[in-house]
Write a protein that holds these residues in place. Structure first.
Motif, mmCIF file in Angstrom:
data_model
loop_
_atom_site.group_PDB
_atom_site.id
_atom_site.type_symbol
_atom_site.label_atom_id
_atom_site.label_comp_id
_atom_site.label_asym_id
_atom_site.label_seq_id
_atom_site.Cartn_x
_atom_site.Cartn_y
_atom_site.Cartn_z
ATOM 1 N N ARG A 101 0.841 -1.206 0.000
ATOM 2 C CA ARG A 101 0.000 0.000 0.000
ATOM 3 C C ARG A 101 0.874 1.253 0.000
ATOM 4 N NH1 ARG A 101 -5.619 1.238 2.560
ATOM 5 N NH2 ARG A 101 -5.604 3.457 2.168
ATOM 6 N N TRP A 102 1.943 1.234 0.776
ATOM 7 C CA TRP A 102 2.878 2.357 0.838
ATOM 8 C C TRP A 102 3.450 2.655 -0.546
ATOM 9 C CZ3 TRP A 102 8.389 2.203 0.405
ATOM 10 C CH2 TRP A 102 9.054 3.371 0.837
ATOM 11 N N LEU A 103 3.615 1.596 -1.354
ATOM 12 C CA LEU A 103 4.140 1.748 -2.711
ATOM 13 C C LEU A 103 3.051 2.013 -3.753
ATOM 14 C CD1 LEU A 103 6.822 -1.052 -2.674
ATOM 15 C CD2 LEU A 103 7.248 1.378 -3.050
ATOM 16 N N GLY A 104 1.794 1.982 -3.321
ATOM 17 C CA GLY A 104 0.702 2.238 -4.260
ATOM 18 C C GLY A 104 0.318 1.032 -5.085
ATOM 19 N N CYS A 105 0.523 -0.152 -4.555
ATOM 20 C CA CYS A 105 0.148 -1.368 -5.260
ATOM 21 C C CYS A 105 -0.444 -2.354 -4.251
ATOM 22 C CB CYS A 105 1.346 -1.957 -6.007
ATOM 23 S SG CYS A 105 2.779 -2.286 -4.976
ATOM 24 N N ARG A 106 -0.563 -3.618 -4.623
ATOM 25 C CA ARG A 106 -1.133 -4.615 -3.725
ATOM 26 C C ARG A 106 -0.464 -5.953 -3.954
ATOM 27 N NH1 ARG A 106 -4.385 -8.127 -6.523
ATOM 28 N NH2 ARG A 106 -5.204 -7.399 -8.506
ATOM 29 N N LEU A 107 -0.707 -6.888 -3.027
ATOM 30 C CA LEU A 107 -0.224 -8.255 -3.212
ATOM 31 C C LEU A 107 -1.071 -8.952 -4.268
ATOM 32 C CD1 LEU A 107 0.267 -9.345 0.506
ATOM 33 C CD2 LEU A 107 2.066 -8.898 -1.166
ATOM 34 N N PRO A 108 -0.509 -9.907 -4.970
ATOM 35 C CA PRO A 108 -1.317 -10.660 -5.935
ATOM 36 C C PRO A 108 -2.287 -11.593 -5.214
ATOM 37 C CG PRO A 108 0.903 -11.558 -5.818
ATOM 38 C CD PRO A 108 0.881 -10.332 -4.960
ATOM 39 N N THR A 109 -3.389 -11.905 -5.867
ATOM 40 C CA THR A 109 -4.300 -12.921 -5.344
ATOM 41 C C THR A 109 -3.644 -14.283 -5.527
ATOM 42 O OG1 THR A 109 -5.396 -13.322 -7.453
ATOM 43 C CG2 THR A 109 -6.324 -11.556 -6.057
ATOM 44 N N GLU A 110 -4.204 -15.301 -4.903
ATOM 45 C CA GLU A 110 -3.660 -16.655 -5.074
ATOM 46 C C GLU A 110 -3.691 -17.060 -6.550
ATOM 47 O OE1 GLU A 110 -4.305 -21.255 -3.540
ATOM 48 O OE2 GLU A 110 -5.736 -19.736 -2.955
ATOM 49 N N ALA A 111 -4.785 -16.742 -7.232
ATOM 50 C CA ALA A 111 -4.906 -17.102 -8.648
ATOM 51 C C ALA A 111 -3.883 -16.340 -9.496
ATOM 52 C CB ALA A 111 -6.320 -16.836 -9.146
ATOM 53 N N GLU A 112 -3.696 -15.053 -9.246
ATOM 54 C CA GLU A 112 -2.714 -14.271 -10.003
ATOM 55 C C GLU A 112 -1.307 -14.801 -9.765
ATOM 56 O OE1 GLU A 112 -5.027 -9.966 -10.013
ATOM 57 O OE2 GLU A 112 -3.802 -10.555 -8.306
ATOM 58 N N TRP A 113 -0.996 -15.104 -8.522
ATOM 59 C CA TRP A 113 0.334 -15.626 -8.181
ATOM 60 C C TRP A 113 0.595 -16.937 -8.915
ATOM 61 C CZ3 TRP A 113 4.857 -14.455 -6.259
ATOM 62 C CH2 TRP A 113 5.685 -15.462 -5.778
ATOM 63 N N GLU A 114 -0.358 -17.867 -8.834
ATOM 64 C CA GLU A 114 -0.155 -19.169 -9.470
ATOM 65 C C GLU A 114 -0.094 -19.027 -10.989
ATOM 66 O OE1 GLU A 114 -1.969 -23.684 -9.574
ATOM 67 O OE2 GLU A 114 -2.264 -22.468 -7.785
ATOM 68 N N TYR A 115 -0.931 -18.185 -11.559
ATOM 69 C CA TYR A 115 -0.926 -17.963 -13.002
ATOM 70 C C TYR A 115 0.432 -17.427 -13.460
ATOM 71 C CZ TYR A 115 -2.575 -16.181 -17.553
ATOM 72 O OH TYR A 115 -2.750 -15.921 -18.883
ATOM 73 N N ALA A 116 0.961 -16.441 -12.744
ATOM 74 C CA ALA A 116 2.263 -15.864 -13.106
ATOM 75 C C ALA A 116 3.381 -16.887 -12.914
ATOM 76 C CB ALA A 116 2.525 -14.619 -12.272
ATOM 77 N N CYS A 117 3.339 -17.634 -11.828
ATOM 78 C CA CYS A 117 4.405 -18.610 -11.544
ATOM 79 C C CYS A 117 4.396 -19.787 -12.511
ATOM 80 C CB CYS A 117 4.265 -19.135 -10.121
ATOM 81 S SG CYS A 117 4.664 -17.916 -8.874
ATOM 82 N N ARG A 118 3.228 -20.240 -12.866
ATOM 83 C CA ARG A 118 3.132 -21.405 -13.767
ATOM 84 C C ARG A 118 3.638 -21.098 -15.166
ATOM 85 N NH1 ARG A 118 0.761 -26.011 -12.655
ATOM 86 N NH2 ARG A 118 -0.316 -26.224 -10.687
ATOM 87 N N ALA A 119 3.505 -19.876 -15.606
ATOM 88 C CA ALA A 119 4.000 -19.465 -16.925
ATOM 89 C C ALA A 119 3.512 -20.391 -18.035
ATOM 90 C CB ALA A 119 5.528 -19.385 -16.909
ATOM 91 N N GLY A 120 2.253 -20.788 -17.954
ATOM 92 C CA GLY A 120 1.667 -21.614 -19.003
ATOM 93 C C GLY A 120 1.891 -23.112 -18.848
#
Length: 167
Positions: A101-120
């Motif tokens: 929040r201090w940086l003006g952003c947020r943590l990823p959701t579980e789905a966003e995190w897994e989607y980004a990590c899996r890379a397809g």
């Protein structure tokens, strides 16, 4: 408190994060694990989810950056994270939320995190069917699915990834 966190967040985002944010395009994938996966928990039922476009920070948050937000955190450093450029450790979920929040952003959701990590990928790990301690930082005394033991580093750093909505 909220005004302090929000004040200058956009400037801090531009200064500290913007150049290292990478776009993740919207898509659908199966979250969870198949019934046949080794060491699968009962609550990991696979189901399809859709994620929208987002940006995610491509690096681990290091001590130097985190301590701009919380200078007192320096007292918690130990032999596993004593240098400025090492990943920050000993940060709980609430502290990670406030940092983002201090940086003006947020943590990823579980789905966003897994989607980004899996890379397809559709395997248990983005590296394939196995994961070694040369590929990830974990306690190598407990390898996945009868694989050889690896390194035991005794402490595992926590990565905080902030993200912004819409690519």
């Amino acid at each position: 408190m909220h005004k302090k966190l929000d004040k200058d967040a956009e400037q801090r985002y531009k200064e500290y994060l913007e150049k290292d944010m990478v776009p993740i395009l919207a898509g659908k994938f199966k979250i969870g694990s198949p019934d046949t996966e080794v060491d699968r928990y009962q609550n990991e039922n696979q189901h399809q989810v859709t994620v929208n476009d987002f940006y995610i920070y491509s690096k681990q948050v290091n001590n130097l950056l985190y301590e701009k937000f919380d200078p007192n955190h320096r007292q918690q450093r130990d032999q596993y994270s004593e240098k400025d450029n090492q990943p920050v450790i000993y940060v709980n979920w609430y502290e990670a939320v406030m940092f983002c929040r201090w940086l003006g952003c947020r943590l990823p959701t579980e789905a966003e995190w897994e989607y980004a990590c899996r890379a397809g990928t559709t395997t248990p790990f983005n590296t394939g069917e196995i994961l070694t301690t040369d590929q990830a930082n974990y306690n190598g005394n407990y390898p996945y699915h009868n694989n050889p033991k690896g390194k035991y580093l005794d402490s595992i750093g926590i990565s905080i990834l902030c993200l912004m909505n819409s690519v």
